[in-house]
Design a protein around this motif. Structure first.
Motif, mmCIF file in Angstrom:
data_model
loop_
_atom_site.group_PDB
_atom_site.id
_atom_site.type_symbol
_atom_site.label_atom_id
_atom_site.label_comp_id
_atom_site.label_asym_id
_atom_site.label_seq_id
_atom_site.Cartn_x
_atom_site.Cartn_y
_atom_site.Cartn_z
ATOM 1 N N VAL A 49 6.937 -4.398 18.450
ATOM 2 C CA VAL A 49 7.382 -3.647 16.908
ATOM 3 C C VAL A 49 8.823 -3.259 16.736
ATOM 4 O O VAL A 49 9.499 -2.979 17.517
ATOM 5 C CB VAL A 49 6.330 -2.449 16.860
ATOM 6 C CG1 VAL A 49 6.559 -1.646 15.544
ATOM 7 C CG2 VAL A 49 4.974 -2.549 16.918
ATOM 8 N N CYS A 89 -0.342 -12.459 14.641
ATOM 9 C CA CYS A 89 -0.568 -11.631 13.500
ATOM 10 C C CYS A 89 0.754 -11.320 13.246
ATOM 11 O O CYS A 89 1.286 -10.331 14.102
ATOM 12 C CB CYS A 89 -1.430 -10.635 13.492
ATOM 13 S SG CYS A 89 -1.922 -9.810 12.197
ATOM 14 N N LEU A 92 5.193 -8.801 8.181
ATOM 15 C CA LEU A 92 6.986 -9.169 7.637
ATOM 16 C C LEU A 92 7.307 -8.078 6.876
ATOM 17 O O LEU A 92 6.550 -7.828 5.923
ATOM 18 C CB LEU A 92 6.660 -10.629 7.084
ATOM 19 C CG LEU A 92 6.405 -11.683 7.688
ATOM 20 C CD1 LEU A 92 6.190 -13.180 6.991
ATOM 21 C CD2 LEU A 92 7.625 -11.823 8.972
ATOM 22 N N SER A 93 8.630 -7.733 7.190
ATOM 23 C CA SER A 93 9.145 -6.624 6.197
ATOM 24 C C SER A 93 9.852 -7.515 5.127
ATOM 25 O O SER A 93 10.204 -8.693 5.302
ATOM 26 C CB SER A 93 9.812 -5.619 6.794
ATOM 27 O OG SER A 93 11.083 -6.421 7.591
ATOM 28 N N ASP A 94 10.474 -6.699 4.158
ATOM 29 C CA ASP A 94 11.067 -7.090 3.127
ATOM 30 C C ASP A 94 12.315 -7.952 3.647
ATOM 31 O O ASP A 94 13.176 -8.733 3.001
ATOM 32 C CB ASP A 94 11.554 -6.317 2.052
ATOM 33 C CG ASP A 94 10.323 -5.975 1.099
ATOM 34 O OD1 ASP A 94 9.327 -6.906 1.028
ATOM 35 O OD2 ASP A 94 10.430 -4.883 0.348
ATOM 36 N N ILE A 124 -1.042 -13.502 8.348
ATOM 37 C CA ILE A 124 0.416 -12.720 8.050
ATOM 38 C C ILE A 124 0.342 -11.693 7.292
ATOM 39 O O ILE A 124 -0.923 -11.688 6.308
ATOM 40 C CB ILE A 124 1.213 -13.693 7.027
ATOM 41 C CG1 ILE A 124 1.529 -14.973 7.990
ATOM 42 C CG2 ILE A 124 2.413 -13.318 6.561
ATOM 43 C CD1 ILE A 124 2.716 -15.013 8.928
ATOM 44 N N THR A 125 0.948 -10.402 7.486
ATOM 45 C CA THR A 125 0.834 -9.705 6.349
ATOM 46 C C THR A 125 2.318 -8.977 6.058
ATOM 47 O O THR A 125 3.261 -9.234 6.749
ATOM 48 C CB THR A 125 -0.166 -8.387 6.910
ATOM 49 O OG1 THR A 125 -0.529 -7.344 5.994
ATOM 50 C CG2 THR A 125 0.390 -7.886 8.373
ATOM 51 N N SER A 126 2.085 -7.971 5.080
ATOM 52 C CA SER A 126 3.536 -7.380 4.835
ATOM 53 C C SER A 126 3.354 -6.140 5.612
ATOM 54 O O SER A 126 2.294 -5.548 5.977
ATOM 55 C CB SER A 126 3.891 -7.135 3.433
ATOM 56 O OG SER A 126 2.599 -6.770 2.868
ATOM 57 N N SER A 127 4.496 -5.602 5.938
ATOM 58 C CA SER A 127 4.595 -4.430 6.745
ATOM 59 C C SER A 127 6.037 -3.760 6.473
ATOM 60 O O SER A 127 6.802 -4.617 6.220
ATOM 61 C CB SER A 127 4.469 -4.823 8.083
ATOM 62 O OG SER A 127 4.864 -3.865 9.074
ATOM 63 N N GLY A 128 6.002 -2.617 6.457
ATOM 64 C CA GLY A 128 7.331 -1.703 6.574
ATOM 65 C C GLY A 128 8.240 -2.205 7.628
ATOM 66 O O GLY A 128 9.628 -2.552 7.249
ATOM 67 N N PHE A 131 6.400 -6.593 12.860
ATOM 68 C CA PHE A 131 5.705 -6.792 14.052
ATOM 69 C C PHE A 131 5.288 -7.975 14.421
ATOM 70 O O PHE A 131 4.889 -8.753 13.391
ATOM 71 C CB PHE A 131 4.830 -5.471 14.234
ATOM 72 C CG PHE A 131 3.412 -5.499 13.295
ATOM 73 C CD1 PHE A 131 2.702 -6.356 13.741
ATOM 74 C CD2 PHE A 131 3.492 -5.010 12.087
ATOM 75 C CE1 PHE A 131 1.394 -6.752 13.041
ATOM 76 C CE2 PHE A 131 2.325 -5.281 11.340
ATOM 77 C CZ PHE A 131 1.372 -6.090 11.935
ATOM 78 N N VAL B 52 0.467 -0.857 3.119
ATOM 79 C CA VAL B 52 0.104 -2.092 2.391
ATOM 80 C C VAL B 52 -1.385 -2.201 2.301
ATOM 81 O O VAL B 52 -1.656 -2.633 1.256
ATOM 82 C CB VAL B 52 0.360 -3.192 3.689
ATOM 83 C CG1 VAL B 52 0.354 -4.514 3.327
ATOM 84 C CG2 VAL B 52 2.073 -2.926 3.926
ATOM 85 N N HIS B 325 0.360 -11.617 0.065
ATOM 86 C CA HIS B 325 1.434 -10.460 0.662
ATOM 87 C C HIS B 325 2.625 -11.033 0.456
ATOM 88 O O HIS B 325 3.003 -12.264 0.332
ATOM 89 C CB HIS B 325 1.183 -10.398 2.300
ATOM 90 C CG HIS B 325 0.006 -9.637 2.536
ATOM 91 N ND1 HIS B 325 0.079 -8.059 2.634
ATOM 92 C CD2 HIS B 325 -1.160 -10.148 2.987
ATOM 93 C CE1 HIS B 325 -1.193 -7.651 2.893
ATOM 94 N NE2 HIS B 325 -2.040 -8.685 3.114
ATOM 95 N N LEU B 326 3.578 -10.020 0.323
ATOM 96 C CA LEU B 326 5.124 -10.258 0.019
ATOM 97 C C LEU B 326 5.261 -10.939 -1.204
ATOM 98 O O LEU B 326 6.523 -11.335 -1.388
ATOM 99 C CB LEU B 326 5.589 -10.820 1.208
ATOM 100 C CG LEU B 326 5.518 -10.206 2.560
ATOM 101 C CD1 LEU B 326 5.747 -11.087 3.834
ATOM 102 C CD2 LEU B 326 6.669 -9.034 2.634
#
Lengths: 328, 328
Positions: A49, A89, A92-94, A124-128, A131, B52, B325-326
């Motif tokens: 992380v 998994c 991804l952050s901006d 894949i997910t978005s995340s602040g 990780f 999210v 996502h994203l």
């Protein structure tokens, strides 16, 4: 910035190996894997992380990908198994652009070849914060599994390679270092850990190790996990703890006690294991055969505590016991 | 706040079931699982990330735990398999106190019983934002795996249950709602999805579904995944899309077109699958036998595109295509 669909497409292009046993790989709801008859599936999961395990600005994304995989396959090695497949998994952050993401995949692909572990799925997910969660599935014959428990009083305690390098490398990084020749080696040990898959497997095949763990949170804490948690204890000799040349040269600039980091620093991913006294000779043979340094550091006791002794007499007090997430 | 060691101890106490096939469960480097001869291991991984997938203040931690597991086992059901084991990797932020954590575990334990899936390992880490990553391992006979690809031109497209409820429930929550009787049902559908394990398994055992997916990102996007991505397409009839009574009653307050959310909202975890024309009667039988609503919504075409038609003639344009996502 990269969006989910482009990321998935790139994963399929970059990581879609079809290997033996992969009946359904990346791109379906789940991976379908065939196993050999009479073998166990080993499964482990681990996350790296941002701002906890790594600083995005400090680590190269390629090292980050390889490291996430290395840390997870290490757990399979510590059971005496062979890693076979992995799922990732990725949150991804901006701030993750497609170049950075591409390099993470490059690192995963490198690790995949190095550790002979086949990517079979993920998400894949978005995340602040960025990780990477890796799940590794491996195999082992049921009769060869090496667990954390299993050590007996009087067993000899061994450690592969050297410890403390990774923790010292991290301290050098934090100080903004890498000025001396030795620094590169130590930083490399932090960023590019080498899981001891071959050694773990050999110890299992010969049924040599009575218990085994990979050193992720520091020797003392991980030693507790294979002894104290099962009603046993350990005596180890401080001078027998294996330290590298670079560690010895640089540690005094960072810590007054050279053994503090070595025993409590963690993230070494070396193997800590126990062997019955009668089979000591065999360990020396395996070590020579594989060309991997293995050091006797002490023995298992019947008292549920860890004593750190000196060969010159006396007992050492260890300042603290290893890395615990979220401990204040 | 809870630290890693207390968290791990609680997991061992709360989730350390020993079930058939678990040779080594929670508390070792990896889980060791035995599989039946001639079956495949299915593996899938999924993350729920704070801000999210959920707002920590809005969802109960119990629902959060159960939901993370439901979403992951759903992928095993969509392959026609039986979920057997799971590993969880939980990223804990400073704001997670031990009560909250305990309730997440309670939710995982509930899901574990409900979906008959045994916890076998995992990992705790600290993290800026709370996340729960779940890896599920399942089993299926090699000859019964249902993939995303496999549909043929002319196959009938089916959808289980109703769609759009979860997306509408989320909109009601965001508006600070839950004022009407119908709202509770829709919010419940959002927070407590029911993966269609029994239906997925039955379709596989009878080799009825030629392709199958669970609806996570919306009917249109997931329909593309079982048709367009494999060179086929689909015609669906808007009036045949199954909508619940509560959805029909409430949707007009949130969207001018009642079908927009139903087709693009996602997170329904219903099964979308294709069946050859000759076997339509069998689907009706399975639906009655299991007491699960299954609706014919259209058919597979040879053109790689999705057409949304009206029974009264004409083609509908769908405003957008599902959750990515994203995506900006």
């Amino acid at each position: 910035m990269i969006d989910e669909l482009s990321a998935l497409r790139r994963i399929k292009e970059r990581l879609n190996y079809i290997g033996k046993g992969v009946v359904v790989g990346i791109g379906d709801d789940a991976a379908a894997l065939s196993t050999e008859h009479n073998s166990l599936v080993l499964a482990t999961t681990d996350s790296q992380v941002e701002d906890v395990h790594f600083l995005k600005e400090k680590i190269s994304p390629k090292d980050l990908g390889r490291r996430a995989l290395a840390v997870a396959v290490s757990d399979i090695g510590a059971m005496g198994g062979v890693p076979r497949f992995f799922l990732s998994c990725i949150g991804l952050s901006d701030c993750v652009d497609s170049d950075f993401f591409e390099c993470i995949l490059e690192g995963l692909a490198l690790g995949s070849e190095e550790f002979k572990v086949i990517p079979v799925g993920g998400n894949i997910t978005s995340s602040g914060k960025l990780f990477i969660n890796i799940t590794v599935l491996g195999e082992v014959e049921p009769e060869l599994v090496v667990r954390r428990k299993g050590a007996r009083e009087g067993d000899i305690i061994y450690l592969s390679g050297t410890v403390g390098d990774s923790a010292l490398g991290l301290r050098i990084l934090k100080r903004g270092g890498n000025t001396l020749e030795e620094d590169s080696f130590l930083i490399e040990r932090h960023y590019r850990p080498s899981p001891r898959l071959v050694l773990g497997r050999e110890l299992a095949k010969r049924r040599l190790a009575t218990s085994m763990i990979d050193v992720s949170d520091g020797v003392i804490l991980d030693l507790e996990r294979i002894t104290v948690e099962h009603g046993l204890g350990a005596c180890i000799y401080i001078e027998k703890i294996p330290l590298s040349y670079c560690y010895r040269k640089r540690v005094s600039d960072f810590a007054p006690d050279p053994y503090e980091l070595a025993l409590s620093g963690g993230e070494d991913y070396e193997l800590l294991f126990t062997v019955s006294k009668e089979r000591q000779k065999e360990i020396e043979f395996v070590s020579r055969m594989l060309g991997i340094q293995v050091s006797e550091i002490g023995y298992v006791t019947g008292e549920p505590s860890i004593s750190v002794l000196s060969l010159h007499g006396g007992e050492k007090r260890i300042p603290y016991k290893g890395f615990i997430h979220l401990r204040k």
